[in-house]
Design a protein around this motif. Structure first.
Motif, mmCIF file in Angstrom:
data_model
loop_
_atom_site.group_PDB
_atom_site.id
_atom_site.type_symbol
_atom_site.label_atom_id
_atom_site.label_comp_id
_atom_site.label_asym_id
_atom_site.label_seq_id
_atom_site.Cartn_x
_atom_site.Cartn_y
_atom_site.Cartn_z
ATOM 1 N N ILE A 46 12.904 21.380 -41.243
ATOM 2 C CA ILE A 46 11.569 21.327 -41.496
ATOM 3 C C ILE A 46 10.956 20.768 -40.159
ATOM 4 O O ILE A 46 10.865 19.434 -39.610
ATOM 5 C CB ILE A 46 11.428 20.305 -42.560
ATOM 6 N N ARG A 47 10.152 21.647 -39.501
ATOM 7 C CA ARG A 47 9.676 21.283 -38.209
ATOM 8 C C ARG A 47 8.338 20.779 -38.307
ATOM 9 O O ARG A 47 7.331 21.220 -39.104
ATOM 10 C CB ARG A 47 9.641 22.867 -37.264
ATOM 11 N N ASP A 48 8.054 19.776 -37.598
ATOM 12 C CA ASP A 48 6.893 19.065 -37.093
ATOM 13 C C ASP A 48 6.285 19.793 -36.238
ATOM 14 O O ASP A 48 6.680 20.574 -35.471
ATOM 15 C CB ASP A 48 6.735 17.632 -37.249
ATOM 16 N N ILE A 49 5.133 19.372 -35.521
ATOM 17 C CA ILE A 49 4.416 19.994 -34.464
ATOM 18 C C ILE A 49 5.023 19.876 -33.177
ATOM 19 O O ILE A 49 5.046 20.821 -32.239
ATOM 20 C CB ILE A 49 3.023 19.422 -34.267
ATOM 21 N N ASP A 50 5.841 18.629 -32.985
ATOM 22 C CA ASP A 50 6.791 18.657 -31.650
ATOM 23 C C ASP A 50 7.827 19.434 -31.693
ATOM 24 O O ASP A 50 7.871 19.949 -30.798
ATOM 25 C CB ASP A 50 6.822 17.154 -31.628
ATOM 26 N N ASP A 51 8.308 19.836 -32.923
ATOM 27 C CA ASP A 51 9.545 20.647 -32.950
ATOM 28 C C ASP A 51 8.903 22.207 -32.680
ATOM 29 O O ASP A 51 9.805 22.736 -32.156
ATOM 30 C CB ASP A 51 10.314 20.464 -34.492
ATOM 31 N N ILE A 52 7.876 22.418 -33.277
ATOM 32 C CA ILE A 52 7.366 23.744 -33.133
ATOM 33 C C ILE A 52 6.787 24.022 -31.645
ATOM 34 O O ILE A 52 7.234 25.024 -31.098
ATOM 35 C CB ILE A 52 6.049 23.854 -33.951
ATOM 36 N N LEU A 53 6.428 22.926 -30.768
ATOM 37 C CA LEU A 53 6.212 23.163 -29.498
ATOM 38 C C LEU A 53 7.383 23.309 -28.622
ATOM 39 O O LEU A 53 7.351 23.963 -27.578
ATOM 40 C CB LEU A 53 5.262 21.954 -29.096
ATOM 41 N N ALA A 54 8.341 22.804 -29.041
ATOM 42 C CA ALA A 54 9.844 23.050 -28.402
ATOM 43 C C ALA A 54 10.598 24.174 -28.817
ATOM 44 O O ALA A 54 11.485 24.350 -28.137
ATOM 45 C CB ALA A 54 10.400 21.623 -28.596
ATOM 46 N N TRP A 55 10.225 24.942 -29.881
ATOM 47 C CA TRP A 55 10.940 25.838 -30.412
ATOM 48 C C TRP A 55 10.924 27.104 -29.255
ATOM 49 O O TRP A 55 9.880 27.792 -29.208
ATOM 50 C CB TRP A 55 10.378 26.466 -31.782
ATOM 51 N N GLU A 56 12.056 27.668 -28.686
ATOM 52 C CA GLU A 56 11.802 28.523 -27.670
ATOM 53 C C GLU A 56 11.558 29.700 -28.249
ATOM 54 O O GLU A 56 10.932 30.494 -27.564
ATOM 55 C CB GLU A 56 13.338 28.392 -27.048
ATOM 56 N N HIS A 57 11.936 30.068 -29.469
ATOM 57 C CA HIS A 57 11.599 31.418 -30.290
ATOM 58 C C HIS A 57 10.220 31.669 -30.077
ATOM 59 O O HIS A 57 9.622 32.915 -29.700
ATOM 60 C CB HIS A 57 12.283 31.376 -31.783
ATOM 61 N N LEU A 58 9.367 30.791 -30.351
ATOM 62 C CA LEU A 58 8.126 30.988 -30.275
ATOM 63 C C LEU A 58 7.337 31.312 -29.020
ATOM 64 O O LEU A 58 6.430 32.205 -28.891
ATOM 65 C CB LEU A 58 7.245 29.951 -31.120
#
Length: 418
Positions: A335-347
């Protein structure tokens, strides 16, 4: 995205011109999508004021993000995201000269998009019946809260009201909790996306018939079409609570589960999925029990099933659980928060995390906006330019497209016609 040798950056809608009279989110999101496909989108605002989000908080400028406007050049962050790759002209359409210019633009355009309340376009003389007299081929899309017909068509609506009216709030939240809205303006965004599909269908038919048409898109209709995918009217006879929390009534397990250091989401939509999960959890003994292999029984006994899954997830960290589930080909996600999303290499690899640019100021603070979500193999464009300042393209459109002289443009500007 890997470009093919024949890839063009012009976009699939290159050569299509859109007049954009929208405000806030639903309409601007529809025209943002059209711009991402390569259409020329021309925003029409009054000489005094642009979209309300242009001068509404939070602002982004040379000093970063702030709830207060520190400099005249600061622009609303929502505007900077929603108006990328668009052009901006100003026009006073309450004057005879303004309407003459509007009609000249209309004759040279393929699509008009507005999200005025029903009746407002008629009062301004820019409703579909008036517009098609000027350009019979125009595709006119109106986005409204409740539609252009029906008893409630004139009611004022924002996203919150539509989430309430369409039933989404009644099914969102914990079973023993209060109704809740979705965490984002879901009705606005979905309506904008639905509008694009209607516009493109009308444009395709226009290419055959040579005639435009009216595209009537209601926020309530769009959200209801998703809400009623669930058999909500049948819930009582099945003993189902209207709010299922993170569960879904057709599958079990299908929920969020605590781990040693957080939580994950996982689900089994078929018995094959369930068997795969049992294998990951080392509980294949349950496969010999007929009731555990019956999806209806598992749904009716979600509490028992969730307890079995929770026992397994609580014994692992989030990373350990996700790695095991991925190896077992079980649908799961942290369950990603915004920090996790910004660090998600896939995106990043999908070009979905793009820095928001300002039209006039260099930015020291990096603020992220979503990239164009549809990847085209040969005619991909996406967002390539920042949102414009108010009236930034007056000379380009009035001079280049309509052929007005510089002196005429200056005169119209001095008299606040443009």
């Amino acid at each position: 995205m890997t470009a093919s040798p024949t890839t063009t950056r012009q976009g699939a809608l290159h050569g299509v011109r859109v007049l954009d009279l929208t405000r806030f989110y639903s309409g601007p999101f529809a025209t943002l999508m059209l711009a991402g496909f390569g259409a020329e989108v021309i925003r029409i605002d009054t000489p005094e004021q642009g979209d309300p989000t242009m001068t509404g908080p939070p602002f982004l400028g040379k000093d970063g993000v702030s709830l207060d406007r520190k400099h005249d050049s600061d622009l609303g962050l929502a505007y900077l995201k929603r108006c990328r790759d668009k052009k901006s002209i100003t026009l006073n359409m309450r004057t005879a000269e303004g309407m003459e210019l509007f009609h000249a633009l209309l004759r040279k355009s393929d699509i008009l998009v507005e999200n005025l309340r029903p009746g407002a376009a008629e009062r301004l003389g820019i409703d579909y019946e008036a517009n098609r007299q000027v350009n019979p081929a125009i595709v006119h899309c109106a986005l409204t809260g409740y539609g252009s017909t029906g008893a409630d068509r004139r009611l004022k609506a924002y996203d919150l009201m539509i989430q309430a009216a369409s039933g989404l709030m009644s099914i969102t939240g914990a079973p023993d909790g209060s109704p809740s809205k979705a965490g984002t303006a879901l009705a606005d965004g979905i309506t904008g996306a639905f509008a694009v599909s209607g516009i493109l269908a009308a444009l395709t038919e226009q290419r055959v018939s040579g005639r435009g048409q009216f595209v009537d898109v209601a926020m309530a209709d769009c959200l209801l079409s998703l809400v009623l995918d669930e058999p909500l009217d049948c819930y009582p006879q099945m003993g189902m609570a209207p709010r299922q929390g993170n569960r879904i009534m057709r599958f079990s397990p299908f929920n969020t589960y605590a781990t040693r250091d957080g939580a994950i989401a996982l689900g089994a939509a078929t018995n094959e999925d369930w068997l795969a999960l049992l294998g990951v959890m080392d509980r294949l003994d349950l496969a010999a029990d007929a009731k555990f292999m019956n999806t209806g029984w598992r749904v009716a006994n979600n509490t028992i099933v969730d307890a079995i899954v929770s026992e397994w997830t609580l014994g692992r960290t989030t990373i350990e659980a996700i790695e095991a589930l991925n190896r077992g080909d079980v649908a799961a996600s942290p369950i990603r928060d915004i920090d996790d999303i910004l660090a998600w290499e896939h995106l990043g690899a999908r070009d979905m995390l793009q820095p928001v640019a300002h039209p006039t100021e260099p930015l020291e603070q990096r603020v992220i906006g979503a990239g164009f979500p549809i990847k085209m193999g040969r005619t991909h464009k996406g967002y390539t330019a920042p949102a414009p300042t108010l009236g930034q393209n007056n000379h380009e459109i009035y001079g280049g497209l309509l052929g007005l002289s510089g002196q005429r443009i200056d005169d119209l500007t001095s008299r606040r016609i443009i």
